[in-house]
Design an enzyme around this catalytic site. Sequence first.
Site, PDB file in Angstrom:
ATOM      1  N   THR A 221     -46.556  40.436   2.500  1.00  0.00           N
ATOM      2  CA  THR A 221     -47.456  39.244   2.261  1.00  0.00           C
ATOM      3  C   THR A 221     -48.038  39.270   0.796  1.00  0.00           C
ATOM      4  O   THR A 221     -48.370  38.289   0.107  1.00  0.00           O
ATOM      5  CB  THR A 221     -48.917  39.345   2.950  1.00  0.00           C
ATOM      6  OG1 THR A 221     -49.203  40.576   3.337  1.00  0.00           O
ATOM      7  CG2 THR A 221     -48.428  38.471   4.475  1.00  0.00           C
TER       8      THR A 221
ATOM      9  N   ASP B 163     -37.508  50.781  -0.374  1.00  0.00           N
ATOM     10  CA  ASP B 163     -37.973  50.530  -2.004  1.00  0.00           C
ATOM     11  C   ASP B 163     -36.981  50.919  -2.928  1.00  0.00           C
ATOM     12  O   ASP B 163     -36.543  51.906  -2.676  1.00  0.00           O
ATOM     13  CB  ASP B 163     -39.266  51.569  -1.828  1.00  0.00           C
ATOM     14  CG  ASP B 163     -40.333  50.720  -3.110  1.00  0.00           C
ATOM     15  OD1 ASP B 163     -39.795  49.710  -3.777  1.00  0.00           O
ATOM     16  OD2 ASP B 163     -41.338  51.413  -3.464  1.00  0.00           O
TER      17      ASP B 163
ATOM     18  N   ARG C  71     -31.977  42.310 -11.394  1.00  0.00           N
ATOM     19  CA  ARG C  71     -32.610  42.772 -10.162  1.00  0.00           C
ATOM     20  C   ARG C  71     -31.808  41.841  -8.645  1.00  0.00           C
ATOM     21  O   ARG C  71     -32.042  42.598  -7.789  1.00  0.00           O
ATOM     22  CB  ARG C  71     -33.999  42.113 -10.227  1.00  0.00           C
ATOM     23  CG  ARG C  71     -34.912  42.862 -11.199  1.00  0.00           C
ATOM     24  CD  ARG C  71     -36.514  42.466 -11.029  1.00  0.00           C
ATOM     25  NE  ARG C  71     -37.084  42.549 -10.029  1.00  0.00           N
ATOM     26  CZ  ARG C  71     -37.717  43.968  -9.710  1.00  0.00           C
ATOM     27  NH1 ARG C  71     -37.695  44.844 -10.558  1.00  0.00           N
ATOM     28  NH2 ARG C  71     -38.353  44.178  -8.477  1.00  0.00           N
TER      29      ARG C  71
ATOM     30  N   HIS D  58     -31.122  43.719  -5.200  1.00  0.00           N
ATOM     31  CA  HIS D  58     -31.725  43.260  -3.925  1.00  0.00           C
ATOM     32  C   HIS D  58     -30.208  43.172  -2.994  1.00  0.00           C
ATOM     33  O   HIS D  58     -30.086  43.427  -1.686  1.00  0.00           O
ATOM     34  CB  HIS D  58     -32.321  42.006  -3.998  1.00  0.00           C
ATOM     35  CG  HIS D  58     -33.640  42.189  -4.373  1.00  0.00           C
ATOM     36  ND1 HIS D  58     -34.597  43.222  -4.182  1.00  0.00           N
ATOM     37  CD2 HIS D  58     -34.355  41.326  -5.435  1.00  0.00           C
ATOM     38  CE1 HIS D  58     -35.707  43.260  -4.861  1.00  0.00           C
ATOM     39  NE2 HIS D  58     -35.343  42.036  -5.616  1.00  0.00           N
TER      40      HIS D  58
ATOM     41  N   LEU E   5     -29.934  47.491  20.281  1.00  0.00           N
ATOM     42  CA  LEU E   5     -30.891  47.961  19.242  1.00  0.00           C
ATOM     43  C   LEU E   5     -31.768  46.642  19.036  1.00  0.00           C
ATOM     44  O   LEU E   5     -31.275  45.285  18.962  1.00  0.00           O
ATOM     45  CB  LEU E   5     -30.104  48.192  17.967  1.00  0.00           C
ATOM     46  CG  LEU E   5     -31.209  48.253  16.645  1.00  0.00           C
ATOM     47  CD1 LEU E   5     -31.878  49.666  16.631  1.00  0.00           C
ATOM     48  CD2 LEU E   5     -30.225  48.206  15.489  1.00  0.00           C
TER      49      LEU E   5
ATOM     50  N   GLY F 287     -35.163  47.283  -7.527  1.00  0.00           N
ATOM     51  CA  GLY F 287     -35.594  46.844  -8.754  1.00  0.00           C
ATOM     52  C   GLY F 287     -35.119  48.160  -9.618  1.00  0.00           C
ATOM     53  O   GLY F 287     -34.412  48.038 -10.915  1.00  0.00           O
TER      54      GLY F 287
ATOM     55  N   ARG G  80     -44.596  38.443  -6.903  1.00  0.00           N
ATOM     56  CA  ARG G  80     -43.686  38.262  -7.892  1.00  0.00           C
ATOM     57  C   ARG G  80     -43.207  36.998  -8.491  1.00  0.00           C
ATOM     58  O   ARG G  80     -43.696  36.024  -8.183  1.00  0.00           O
ATOM     59  CB  ARG G  80     -42.389  38.980  -7.101  1.00  0.00           C
ATOM     60  CG  ARG G  80     -42.629  40.044  -6.467  1.00  0.00           C
ATOM     61  CD  ARG G  80     -41.492  41.178  -6.043  1.00  0.00           C
ATOM     62  NE  ARG G  80     -41.805  42.192  -5.657  1.00  0.00           N
ATOM     63  CZ  ARG G  80     -41.051  43.114  -5.381  1.00  0.00           C
ATOM     64  NH1 ARG G  80     -39.539  43.390  -5.625  1.00  0.00           N
ATOM     65  NH2 ARG G  80     -41.366  44.715  -5.035  1.00  0.00           N
TER      66      ARG G  80
END
Length: 262
Positions: free
Chosen positions: A82, A36, A49, A53, A147, A39, A87
């Site tokens: 979901t 998180d 933005r 990302h 992994l 932004g 956005r």
Amino acid sequence: MQNNPESSNSSVLTYPELLAQLQGDRMPRHIAIIMDGNGRWARLHGVRRSAGHKAGVRAVRRIVETSVEMKLEYLTVYAFSTENWRRSRGEVNYLLKLILDSLITEIDELNRNNVNIRFIGSRQELSSAYYRKVMETCTRSWNNNGLHLNVAMNYGGRREIMEAFGEILQDVQSGKLNYADLDEKKVGDYLYTSGMPDPDLLIRTSGEKRLSNFLVWQAAYAEFWFTETLWPDFTREEFLQAIIDYQNRQRRFGARKVQDKI
Ligand code: FPP
């Protein structure tokens, strides 16, 4: 607001020093991350933005590399929920494309590192062309046994449980499953994470302290670790700090360590 090293979990120890502190016999098998703050990172740096990302993808790369180095078994990252469809159309399209493009760009390197990738999430809402490209790319890694990297994509914990209900009901109706045989382990077999251990450690960046519909069933006994650091700034050192902190906790799974007389 710049992260304050005093109030955040940032470390003064170096990566090799932190590595030396890891207890090999107390490694979490599965780490899940709510990434998180992209932004806010963008706003802080005065960029769009989308640049936040992109920086977030660089952080994913860093943490995947570290996980491979540490021989972690399972890493699950929350890439698109979901709820993220709420956005703006532009951001949704950008994120969907970024996630698929990153996967396609990285697949050879991930294969070289023996990483096995799964997309965990709902097929609903995703176009069949998109879903097909995702699956084509992921299946190229399915012979790998290093992994296990789960990319939670169009993922919602409640949606996952609802979809499991639907399949369980169908299997009971068709006689494939006997209702009396249904237990927690069996329910787990109907989840996207079927066959995987539950997350031991759940990390969330950017100061928010919520589960946000992530691994609702699987995180029942996970240890939580929160940091003020925004996801694009999350370092391998901080990742190790989270693991070391986890290793020093006592997990009781509802039981008592010392059985005092009642
Ligand atoms: C949360 O930040 C982040 C997301 C919704 C997207 C995370 C996705 C990536 C980092 C790309 C992942 C890519 C791969 C290949 C796994 P936010 O936008 O909610 O930040 P804010 O709360 O500060 O606005």
